[in-house]
Design a protein around this motif. Sequence first.
Motif, PDB file in Angstrom:
ATOM      1  N   ALA A  95       0.824  -1.214   0.000  1.00  0.00           N
ATOM      2  CA  ALA A  95       0.000   0.000   0.000  1.00  0.00           C
ATOM      3  C   ALA A  95       0.856   1.262   0.000  1.00  0.00           C
ATOM      4  N   ALA A  96       1.508   1.534  -1.121  1.00  0.00           N
ATOM      5  CA  ALA A  96       2.334   2.741  -1.212  1.00  0.00           C
ATOM      6  C   ALA A  96       1.502   4.000  -1.363  1.00  0.00           C
ATOM      7  N   HIS A  97       0.185   3.859  -1.475  1.00  0.00           N
ATOM      8  CA  HIS A  97      -0.656   5.056  -1.593  1.00  0.00           C
ATOM      9  C   HIS A  97      -0.831   5.761  -0.259  1.00  0.00           C
ATOM     10  N   PHE A  98      -0.518   5.074   0.855  1.00  0.00           N
ATOM     11  CA  PHE A  98      -0.563   5.787   2.134  1.00  0.00           C
ATOM     12  C   PHE A  98       0.622   5.485   3.037  1.00  0.00           C
ATOM     13  N   SER A  99       1.488   4.578   2.653  1.00  0.00           N
ATOM     14  CA  SER A  99       2.626   4.220   3.499  1.00  0.00           C
ATOM     15  C   SER A  99       3.920   4.840   2.980  1.00  0.00           C
ATOM     16  N   HIS A 100       4.688   5.441   3.886  1.00  0.00           N
ATOM     17  CA  HIS A 100       5.972   6.032   3.513  1.00  0.00           C
ATOM     18  C   HIS A 100       7.104   5.006   3.534  1.00  0.00           C
ATOM     19  N   THR A 101       6.823   3.810   4.001  1.00  0.00           N
ATOM     20  CA  THR A 101       7.831   2.751   3.986  1.00  0.00           C
ATOM     21  C   THR A 101       8.116   2.343   2.538  1.00  0.00           C
ATOM     22  N   PRO A 102       9.365   2.245   2.126  1.00  0.00           N
ATOM     23  CA  PRO A 102       9.653   1.854   0.735  1.00  0.00           C
ATOM     24  C   PRO A 102       9.200   0.426   0.452  1.00  0.00           C
ATOM     25  N   ALA A 103       8.681   0.219  -0.748  1.00  0.00           N
ATOM     26  CA  ALA A 103       8.132  -1.095  -1.102  1.00  0.00           C
ATOM     27  C   ALA A 103       9.201  -2.087  -1.544  1.00  0.00           C
ATOM     28  N   ALA A 104      10.311  -1.604  -2.101  1.00  0.00           N
ATOM     29  CA  ALA A 104      11.305  -2.494  -2.694  1.00  0.00           C
ATOM     30  C   ALA A 104      11.825  -3.561  -1.723  1.00  0.00           C
ATOM     31  N   PRO A 105      12.204  -3.215  -0.470  1.00  0.00           N
ATOM     32  CA  PRO A 105      12.677  -4.257   0.440  1.00  0.00           C
ATOM     33  C   PRO A 105      11.609  -5.307   0.748  1.00  0.00           C
ATOM     34  N   ALA A 106      10.352  -4.891   0.850  1.00  0.00           N
ATOM     35  CA  ALA A 106       9.271  -5.840   1.103  1.00  0.00           C
ATOM     36  C   ALA A 106       9.100  -6.787  -0.082  1.00  0.00           C
ATOM     37  N   PHE A 107       9.123  -6.257  -1.282  1.00  0.00           N
ATOM     38  CA  PHE A 107       9.010  -7.105  -2.473  1.00  0.00           C
ATOM     39  C   PHE A 107      10.189  -8.065  -2.571  1.00  0.00           C
ATOM     40  N   GLU A 108      11.383  -7.588  -2.215  1.00  0.00           N
ATOM     41  CA  GLU A 108      12.577  -8.449  -2.266  1.00  0.00           C
ATOM     42  C   GLU A 108      12.451  -9.595  -1.258  1.00  0.00           C
ATOM     43  N   ALA A 109      11.988  -9.285  -0.044  1.00  0.00           N
ATOM     44  CA  ALA A 109      11.814 -10.322   0.975  1.00  0.00           C
ATOM     45  C   ALA A 109      10.750 -11.330   0.551  1.00  0.00           C
ATOM     46  N   TYR A 110       9.699 -10.825  -0.069  1.00  0.00           N
ATOM     47  CA  TYR A 110       8.627 -11.696  -0.552  1.00  0.00           C
ATOM     48  C   TYR A 110       9.152 -12.672  -1.598  1.00  0.00           C
TER      49      TYR A 110
END
Length: 335
Positions: free
Chosen positions: A190-205
């Motif tokens: 949910a990058a539309h409201f979260s300031h946490t970068p998505a790339a590390p989450a996608f990499e872990a996934y």
Amino acid sequence: MPKPLALSILDLAPIAEGTSTPDALAETIKLAQLGDALGYTRLWYAEHHGMASIASSSPEILISSAAAHTKNIRVGSGGVMLLNHAPLRIAEAFRTLEALHPGRVDLGLGRAPGGDGYAMRALRSGGGEEFSAYLAEMMAFDEDNFPSDHPFSRVPVAPGGIRLPPLWLLGSSGASAQAAGQLGMGYAFAAHFSHTPAAPAFEAYRYGFKPSEAMPEPRTILGVSVVCAPTDEEAQYLSYSQAVQWALFTTGEQRRLMSPEDAHARVLTSQQQSVIDHQSTLWIVGSPETVRDTIAEKAESSGADEVIITTTVHSYELRRRSYKLIAEAFGLVPR
């Protein structure tokens, strides 16, 4: 040559001032039909409770409605807030949807309650630490693999002879990424409201991904908030309705989505302005070219396979125009 970026729609069913809730729900059908015709991949509905500006509280009902009025676009939840529901209830509801619309339904699941503490109490919502147990129970119902001595092993899931549609876990901090991979589910951020970068989450996934029957390969979706208009200036003007709505909601004021004229005339407190200054950095606002380039950059930098777009403007007609301009900018193939 890289494959074209898949685009999808996240509909919160916003309720604009000067309209009614039935108007907002009728608009969900119009947007579904437009998204289907324009070539969007999927259409998801969120689950929110106790919000004066949002009519999307029952995703499964909106999914059924949208699927009945479209032919090709996938329809699903983005997402069902599992802690608000008995897992058996969700297993039955989405098996029913899958039976009614085979191969077109997604079940996206979120950890959040989709409302404030009062709504959580009214929903009898479980605590966040219980999500894994709820998820395991729902999957055990679907896979019929409770231990023989478990009381639920004697509960048949109706309708029988059908399995749940593809499962997706939703996240906004990366906490669900590894679990989604290990369980062979899709993962949406949910990058539309979260300031946490998505790339590390996608990499872990992707690192922990184990193929499943429904999801043989990892699939990632990036959620973004977009307002598109013919010019950057008009898009910025229209987007102020959303900006003021965020500020008012964050500071405890509930109301329907105001027009851009009223939003620009609103006198904000310093706290409300700081909310806008902070949150608006996440939003993609501009002309078709501006929006296309920004979405493409965010998708590439995060490693997303697909982008799901939520758009909040006061005018339903201009909201539909925004999705049409985006589809044209990316060269989606109309159906």
